[in-house]
Design a protein around this motif. Sequence first.
Motif, short mmCIF file in Angstrom:
data_model
loop_
_atom_site.label_atom_id
_atom_site.label_comp_id
_atom_site.label_asym_id
_atom_site.label_seq_id
_atom_site.Cartn_x
_atom_site.Cartn_y
_atom_site.Cartn_z
N ASN A 66 0.92 -1.17 -0.12
CA ASN A 66 -0.10 0.07 0.13
C ASN A 66 0.76 1.27 0.04
O ASN A 66 0.69 2.32 0.65
N GLY A 67 1.93 1.28 -0.70
CA GLY A 67 2.86 2.38 -0.88
C GLY A 67 3.70 2.63 0.45
O GLY A 67 4.43 3.68 0.35
N GLU A 68 3.76 1.83 1.24
CA GLU A 68 4.51 1.91 2.45
C GLU A 68 5.54 0.56 2.64
O GLU A 68 5.16 -0.50 2.29
N PHE A 69 6.62 0.78 3.19
CA PHE A 69 7.43 -0.26 3.59
C PHE A 69 7.05 -0.72 5.01
O PHE A 69 6.96 0.15 5.98
N TRP A 70 7.08 -2.24 5.26
CA TRP A 70 6.54 -2.47 6.65
C TRP A 70 7.63 -3.55 7.10
O TRP A 70 8.08 -4.45 6.30
N LEU A 71 7.87 -3.53 8.45
CA LEU A 71 8.92 -4.77 8.88
C LEU A 71 7.99 -5.69 9.39
O LEU A 71 7.01 -5.56 10.41
N ILE A 72 8.20 -7.01 8.82
CA ILE A 72 7.44 -7.97 9.26
C ILE A 72 8.17 -9.13 9.96
O ILE A 72 9.37 -9.37 9.62
N ASN A 73 7.48 -9.62 11.16
CA ASN A 73 7.97 -10.77 11.65
C ASN A 73 9.08 -10.53 12.58
O ASN A 73 9.80 -11.27 12.84
N SER A 74 9.30 -9.13 13.00
CA SER A 74 10.12 -8.87 13.87
C SER A 74 9.75 -9.03 15.45
O SER A 74 8.43 -8.84 15.46
N TYR A 75 10.54 -9.49 16.40
CA TYR A 75 9.95 -9.85 17.69
C TYR A 75 10.52 -8.79 18.60
O TYR A 75 11.77 -8.61 19.04
N ILE A 76 9.57 -8.17 19.35
CA ILE A 76 9.96 -7.11 20.41
C ILE A 76 8.97 -7.66 21.58
O ILE A 76 7.83 -7.29 21.21
N PRO A 77 9.46 -8.13 22.59
CA PRO A 77 8.36 -8.72 23.59
C PRO A 77 7.78 -7.72 24.27
O PRO A 77 8.08 -6.42 24.16
N GLU A 78 6.72 -8.04 25.17
CA GLU A 78 6.05 -7.34 25.92
C GLU A 78 6.76 -6.83 27.10
O GLU A 78 7.61 -7.34 27.61
N TYR A 79 6.57 -5.61 27.28
CA TYR A 79 7.03 -5.04 28.62
C TYR A 79 6.12 -5.14 29.77
O TYR A 79 5.09 -4.90 30.02
#
Length: 162
Positions: free
Chosen positions: A63-76
Amino acid sequence: MNKPKTASKPITVRKIIAENRKARFNFEILDTLEAGIVLQGTEVKSLRRNQSNIAESYASFENGEFWLINSYIPEYLQANRFNHEPRRHRKLLISKREMSRLAQSVDREGMTVVPLKLYFNDQGRAKLEIAVARGKKLHDKRQTEKERDWNREKSRLMKERG
């Protein structure tokens, strides 16, 4: 006594949060660039604890934007009510010119956009080093295994004859 002034660039120390070493092994890196990453609420606190992982992530043009997919940043854990999804899609901040160049290389030339490093820059902003890469041709082990087995068989046959 005046000391001579030197024109030296200040040393930039970046705090690397996560590194994708697998990308350099699996892909031939052609070009790298720096992109900002849009984070929500407690994701910054989780990043400051060095608990993230980008080894299995990739960037995609949608949709006209770059997305980082499947990166893992855990919950705080201390902010359980305001937490985020650990594997949600995160928007990458790139200039329009860079975005169109990346999209063309992905569409026309079959390149892949892979993240290399996630770090904080001098201003304390989270940045992502991404690369335009081409998949390496993997070595075919079957041929070397056939040669190795044939050499063993040949030496065994020679011992039996001699």
